[in-house]
Design a protein around this motif. Structure first.
Motif, PDB file in Angstrom:
ATOM      1  N   GLY A 117       0.813  -1.207   0.000  1.00 38.94           N
ATOM      2  CA  GLY A 117       0.000   0.000   0.000  1.00 38.94           C
ATOM      3  C   GLY A 117       0.846   1.257   0.000  1.00 38.94           C
ATOM      4  O   GLY A 117       2.031   1.235   0.319  1.00 38.94           O
ATOM      5  N   ASP A 145      -3.319   4.938  -1.131  1.00 39.15           N
ATOM      6  CA  ASP A 145      -4.402   4.062  -0.699  1.00 39.15           C
ATOM      7  C   ASP A 145      -5.003   4.589   0.600  1.00 39.15           C
ATOM      8  O   ASP A 145      -6.195   4.427   0.851  1.00 39.15           O
ATOM      9  CB  ASP A 145      -3.880   2.642  -0.478  1.00 39.15           C
ATOM     10  N   ASN A 171      -8.537  12.211  -5.038  1.00 40.66           N
ATOM     11  CA  ASN A 171      -8.421  10.759  -4.904  1.00 40.66           C
ATOM     12  C   ASN A 171      -9.684  10.221  -4.233  1.00 40.66           C
ATOM     13  O   ASN A 171      -9.746  10.103  -3.009  1.00 40.66           O
ATOM     14  CB  ASN A 171      -7.179  10.396  -4.088  1.00 40.66           C
ATOM     15  N   SER A 173     -10.928   7.263  -4.067  1.00 39.52           N
ATOM     16  CA  SER A 173     -10.913   5.893  -3.561  1.00 39.52           C
ATOM     17  C   SER A 173     -10.109   5.712  -2.275  1.00 39.52           C
ATOM     18  O   SER A 173     -10.251   4.699  -1.593  1.00 39.52           O
ATOM     19  CB  SER A 173     -10.359   4.946  -4.632  1.00 39.52           C
ATOM     20  N   ALA A 174      -9.257   6.667  -1.922  1.00 34.97           N
ATOM     21  CA  ALA A 174      -8.406   6.515  -0.741  1.00 34.97           C
ATOM     22  C   ALA A 174      -9.196   6.715   0.552  1.00 34.97           C
ATOM     23  O   ALA A 174     -10.116   7.528   0.605  1.00 34.97           O
ATOM     24  CB  ALA A 174      -7.252   7.510  -0.792  1.00 34.97           C
ATOM     25  N   ILE A 192      -3.054  -3.924   3.411  1.00 36.64           N
ATOM     26  CA  ILE A 192      -3.984  -3.267   2.489  1.00 36.64           C
ATOM     27  C   ILE A 192      -4.214  -4.136   1.258  1.00 36.64           C
ATOM     28  O   ILE A 192      -5.317  -4.212   0.727  1.00 36.64           O
ATOM     29  CB  ILE A 192      -3.445  -1.877   2.069  1.00 36.64           C
ATOM     30  N   ARG A 194      -2.863  -3.886  -1.874  1.00 35.94           N
ATOM     31  CA  ARG A 194      -3.101  -3.059  -3.063  1.00 35.94           C
ATOM     32  C   ARG A 194      -3.119  -3.930  -4.322  1.00 35.94           C
ATOM     33  O   ARG A 194      -2.203  -4.711  -4.562  1.00 35.94           O
ATOM     34  CB  ARG A 194      -2.006  -1.994  -3.161  1.00 35.94           C
ATOM     35  N   LYS A 196      -4.388  -2.466  -7.564  1.00 37.83           N
ATOM     36  CA  LYS A 196      -4.318  -1.679  -8.802  1.00 37.83           C
ATOM     37  C   LYS A 196      -2.868  -1.525  -9.252  1.00 37.83           C
ATOM     38  O   LYS A 196      -1.968  -1.312  -8.455  1.00 37.83           O
ATOM     39  CB  LYS A 196      -4.964  -0.304  -8.609  1.00 37.83           C
TER      40      LYS A 196
END
Length: 305
Positions: A117, A145, A171, A173-174, A192, A194, A196
Motif C-alpha cells: 500500500g 491508498d 483521490n 478511492s483513498a 492493504i 493493493r 491496482k
C-alpha cells in the motif's frame, strides 16, 4: 515458492510528518521491519532520528528515490531481503518524491516483493495556509491508498471537512484518516493488499528545491536560536536537525514558519535547510546561526546547576 515481501510506501510533502509516523510504527508494532529512507540534503537527519530502534535501515541520499536512485533502491531492497528477511519493508520517500515511478519500479523490477500500500501523510495546517497544491503534492495524494490528514490539532474543527472534500476530489478511492502527530493504530496501515497496477508514466522530476547544511560542536544559546528561527527567510520551507543548548539537546523541526523542539540525545549540532532559491540566503542564514554559538566556557557558566 516463498511468499513475496510486502512493501509499504510512505510519502507526502516536506514536513508533513512521515518520520513521525515511522517512529510511531516502530514504537507500537511488534514486527520484523526494515526501513529504506530517502532524504533530501547532505545530512541524513531522519535516519539518525530512527537509529537505535532495533531496526535495519538502508539509507538512500543525494538524490530522489523516484528517479535518480531507482537502481540503488532495487539493490537496497534485494540486500535487505537476503540479509534480514523482514516481515515488512517500509519505504519513506523524500517530501519531493513523485511516487508513481517508484510504485512502477516495485511492480515491475522487484518480483520477490509486492506493494502492500501507499500511505500519504498530508499536513492539514499547510493545506489551510497554502491551499494551492503543487504538482508533486497532487501526485502524492493521487497515488495513495490511505491519506493521513495529519496535524488536525493545528486547525479549526470546522476546517477539517472542507479539506477532506478537497482530498476526495483528487483521490476518491483513498481512505482518509484524521491524525494528530500521526497517532494511528498501525494495523490500519498494513495488509492493504493493493491490487491496482499503474502504467509507466513520463517522469519529469524538475528539481526546484535547494538545500544547505550546518554542523558544529559548539553549544548554542536557546534564546538566540529561537530568535534566529523566527527570522528565517520566507523561502526556507523546511528545516530540521539537532541543536545543542547549555542544558540539553533538542530535535528541531520547522515547516513554513511553524516550528517545535523535542528533547533528543545527540553529540553535536546538525541542521538541514530546504527551500526554493535559498542558496543565495545561505551566507546570511549561517552567519546569523553562528552568532548564537557559545564558547565552552560560556556554556558551562550558563548551564543550570
Amino acid at each position: 515458492m516463498s511468499p513475496r515481501t510486502p512493501i509499504t510506501l510512505i510519502t507526502g510533502p516536506l514536513g508533513s510528518g512521515k518520520t513521525t509516523l515511522l517512529r510511531h510504527i516502530l514504537a507500537t508494532r511488534p514486527a520484523k521491519i526494515a526501513i529504506v529512507m530517502n532524504e533530501f540534503g547532505e545530512i541524513a537527519i531522519d535516519t539518525k532520528v530512527i537509529e537505535g530502534k532495533n531496526v535495519r535501515i538502508s539509507e538512500l541520499g543525494g538524490g530522489c528515490v523516484c528517479c535518480s536512485l531507482l537502481g540503488e533502491f532495487e539493490t537496497a531492497v534485494n540486500e535487505i531481503i537476503e540479509k534480514v528477511a523482514p516481515e515488512i519493508i517500509v519505504v519513506e520517500t523524500t517530501g519531493l518524491a513523485e511516487p508513481e515511478a517508484l510504485v512502477f519500479n516495485i511492480q515491475e523490477a522487484l518480483p520477490q516483493c509486492r506493494l502492500d500500500g501507499v500511505v500519504s501523510v498530508i499536513d492539514a495546517d499547510m493545506l489551510i495556509r497554502f491551499p494551492e497544491l503543487g504538482h508533486t503534492t497532487r501526485l502524492q495524494i493521487e497515488a495513495a491508498d490511505i491519506l493521513l490528514l495529519n496535524k488536525i490539532d493545528l486547525i479549526e474543527p470546522s476546517q477539517i471537512e472542507p479539506l477532506e472534500r478537497k482530498l476526495r476530489k483528487i483521490n476518491p478511492s483513498a481512505s482518509i484518516i484524521r491524525t494528530e502527530r500521526c497517532q494511528i493504530d498501525p494495523e490500519l496501515l498494513f495488509g492493504i493488499g493493493r491490487e491496482k497496477e499503474i502504467a509507466l508514466a513520463l517522469h519529469e522530476h524538475q528539481q526546484k528545491f535547494e538545500s544547505f547544511t550546518f554542523s558544529s560542536d559548539n553549544i548554542f544559546s536557546r534564546d538566540c536560536f529561537e530568535r534566529f528561527v523566527n527570522r528565517l527567510p520566507a523561502n526556507v520551507i523546511r528545516a530540521k536537525g539537532f541543536i545543542r543548548f547549555p542544558d540539553d539537546a533538542q530535535l528541531f523541526n520547522f515547516v513554513a514558519g511553524r516550528w517545535e523542539l523535542e528533547p533528543f540525545e545527540t553529540g553535536r549540532t546538525e541542521l538541514v535547510f530546504i527551500g526554493k532559491g535559498i542558496a543565495v540566503e545561505k551566507s546570511v542564514v549561517l552567519r546569523a546561526l553562528k552568532e548564537c554559538a557559545r564558547t565552552n566556557d560560556e556554556a558551562r557558566m550558563t548551564k543550570p546547576k
